[in-house]
Design a protein around this motif. Structure first.
Motif, PDB file in Angstrom:
ATOM      1  N   SER A   1      47.032  34.301  36.308  1.00  0.00           N
ATOM      2  CA  SER A   1      47.127  34.717  37.711  1.00  0.00           C
ATOM      3  C   SER A   1      48.578  34.916  38.119  1.00  0.00           C
ATOM      4  CB  SER A   1      46.475  33.652  38.610  1.00  0.00           C
ATOM      5  OG  SER A   1      45.093  33.546  38.338  1.00  0.00           O
TER       6      SER A   1
ATOM      7  N   ASP B   1      32.517  36.424  34.405  1.00  0.00           N
ATOM      8  CA  ASP B   1      33.834  36.211  35.000  1.00  0.00           C
ATOM      9  C   ASP B   1      34.792  37.329  34.603  1.00  0.00           C
ATOM     10  OD1 ASP B   1      36.260  35.267  35.921  1.00  0.00           O
ATOM     11  OD2 ASP B   1      36.270  33.455  34.705  1.00  0.00           O
TER      12      ASP B   1
ATOM     13  N   THR C   1      36.806  40.337  36.702  1.00  0.00           N
ATOM     14  CA  THR C   1      38.271  40.253  36.703  1.00  0.00           C
ATOM     15  C   THR C   1      38.899  41.506  36.104  1.00  0.00           C
ATOM     16  OG1 THR C   1      38.172  37.835  36.523  1.00  0.00           O
ATOM     17  CG2 THR C   1      40.253  38.896  35.958  1.00  0.00           C
TER      18      THR C   1
ATOM     19  N   THR D   1      41.064  44.134  38.144  1.00  0.00           N
ATOM     20  CA  THR D   1      42.468  44.240  37.748  1.00  0.00           C
ATOM     21  C   THR D   1      42.839  45.695  37.492  1.00  0.00           C
ATOM     22  OG1 THR D   1      42.445  42.034  36.747  1.00  0.00           O
ATOM     23  CG2 THR D   1      44.188  43.533  36.036  1.00  0.00           C
TER      24      THR D   1
ATOM     25  N   ARG E   1      43.908  33.400  43.636  1.00  0.00           N
ATOM     26  CA  ARG E   1      43.332  32.818  42.426  1.00  0.00           C
ATOM     27  C   ARG E   1      44.235  31.729  41.857  1.00  0.00           C
ATOM     28  NH1 ARG E   1      39.733  35.645  37.820  1.00  0.00           N
ATOM     29  NH2 ARG E   1      39.594  33.862  36.414  1.00  0.00           N
TER      30      ARG E   1
ATOM     31  N   VAL F   1      38.099  37.937  43.682  1.00  0.00           N
ATOM     32  CA  VAL F   1      38.926  37.570  42.527  1.00  0.00           C
ATOM     33  C   VAL F   1      39.451  36.152  42.684  1.00  0.00           C
ATOM     34  CG1 VAL F   1      41.023  38.094  41.224  1.00  0.00           C
ATOM     35  CG2 VAL F   1      39.584  39.946  42.043  1.00  0.00           C
TER      36      VAL F   1
END
Length: 362
Positions: free
Chosen positions: A52, A144, A148, A152, A181, A242
């Motif tokens: 992160s 997950d 993500t 992203t 996050r 996120v």
């Protein structure tokens, strides 16, 4: 290479991915040797939070660097940081507490008394591949990572092309989810360990830590799909979808250690190899769903990610366990005890206990 030949550029990216693939499995295997059960959530969270931090820094920095210098500088600076990290790793990291010169004898004994010896027998590959708990963790991990990776890669495009922000502003806004996050990952890791220590409800904490954020992310993405050009609610929901996934480091990510013990590094390597394909597939599928930038097409992208998140949430809530698989347990010597499926030596008295993350002497 990008300026010389496209084939060289692709080759460089493949080589980068090949070598970087070892990073997360290595970190997880290190924690299987170094992390006492009562500290796993926060220690795993602290290392995974680095992802992160990287995303939070790179999004706004790319826009600023390109604006101030040129696009090549982004890669020069990223490469320089990678080299510095590699030097630090070689200098500071040791295989076991016994090998490390910078910790006290007290801390060394504390870790050894709570973490079983690493298993040295051959990998039980058949047992790993047919293990239901491992499959459940894998499904949650896929869910997950799909959300993500998708966000992203696509959030900056969505914010700039659909919501109408320039590149610099889009970069800053795209970094917001990773700031959240980072905070969620770090804080929830400590909270999880505190709850586990006080209540012994480790399985409940693991399920909440994965199932709840995956469900929240799914609901948020569904809402984004139908909000259209309501810019700030969209950005708030993208940020929350996120950000809340930071809890999962205390969920299925830490479950690798609970369920597979000393094999967690190798099993994470196997599952992450498969999951890394999502890093390629998620943007490709999204691209196929986006022949243009119409809101209808973006809606399909968000609904797909939402469906995958909810599937992972339900699977982990129903079938997850915190019990160490039999093939991951070692035979304990007479002076050893077993606690929560982990080989343990006699406990250190409470008044002598220290945290394994303190007591550095160098």
């Amino acid at each position: 290479m990008a300026k010389t030949n496209f084939g060289l550029l692709v080759t460089a990216r493949i080589v980068m991915g090949f070598f970087q693939a070892a990073t997360f499995p290595t970190c997880l295997h290190a924690w299987s040797i170094w992390a006492p059960p009562a500290e796993r959530s926060r220690l795993v969270s602290s290392s995974f939070a680095g992802m992160s931090v990287g995303n939070f820094l790179i999004f706004p920095l790319v826009g600023l660097i390109v604006d101030m210098l040129n696009w090549e500088s982004v890669f020069y600076l990223s490469g320089a940081f990678g080299l510095l990290w590699s030097i630090a790793w070689v200098v500071l990291i040791r295989n076991t507490p016994n090998d490390h010169p910078c910790i006290s004898e007290h801390e060394r004994e504390y870790i050894k008394s709570r973490v079983g010896r690493p298993l040295e027998r051959p990998w039980p590959l058949k047992s790993i591949l047919t293990s239901l708990p491992v499959l459940v963790i894998f499904i949650a991990h896929v869910s997950d990572n799909w959300s993500t990776y998708s966000l992203t890669a696509l959030a900056p495009i969505y914010i700039s092309r659909v919501q109408g922000f320039d590149l610099k502003s889009a970069g800053i806004l795209s970094a917001l989810p990773f700031i959240v996050r980072l905070l969620v990952t770090t804080v929830w890791g400590w909270v999880s360990d505190f709850i586990i220590k006080r209540t012994k409800a480790r399985l409940c904490v693991r399920k909440i830590s994965s199932s709840l954020p995956l469900a929240v992310a799914g609901i948020s993405l569904c809402a984004v799909a139908f909000l259209g050009c309501n810019t700030w609610p969209v950005i708030a929901l993208l940020t929350s979808s996120v950000g809340v996934l930071g809890m999962t480091t205390s969920g299925h990510c830490s479950s690798y250690l609970d369920v597979t013990g000393s094999y967690s590094g190798v099993i994470f390597a196997i599952t992450n190899t498969l999951i890394s394909a999502i890093g390629f597939l998620a943007p490709q599928v999204a691209g196929a769903l986006l022949p243009d930038n119409s809101l209808e097409n973006w809606r399909n992208v968000f609904l797909l990610a939402a469906g995958i998140s909810v599937t992972g949430s339900l699977t982990f809530a129903l079938f997850a366990t915190d019990k160490t698989e039999k093939w991951a347990q070692e035979e304990n010597s007479k002076e050893e005890k077993v606690e929560n499926g982990q080989p343990m030596l006699e406990k250190v008295p409470e008044d002598q206990q220290v945290s394994s993350s303190t007591s550095l002497e160098c």
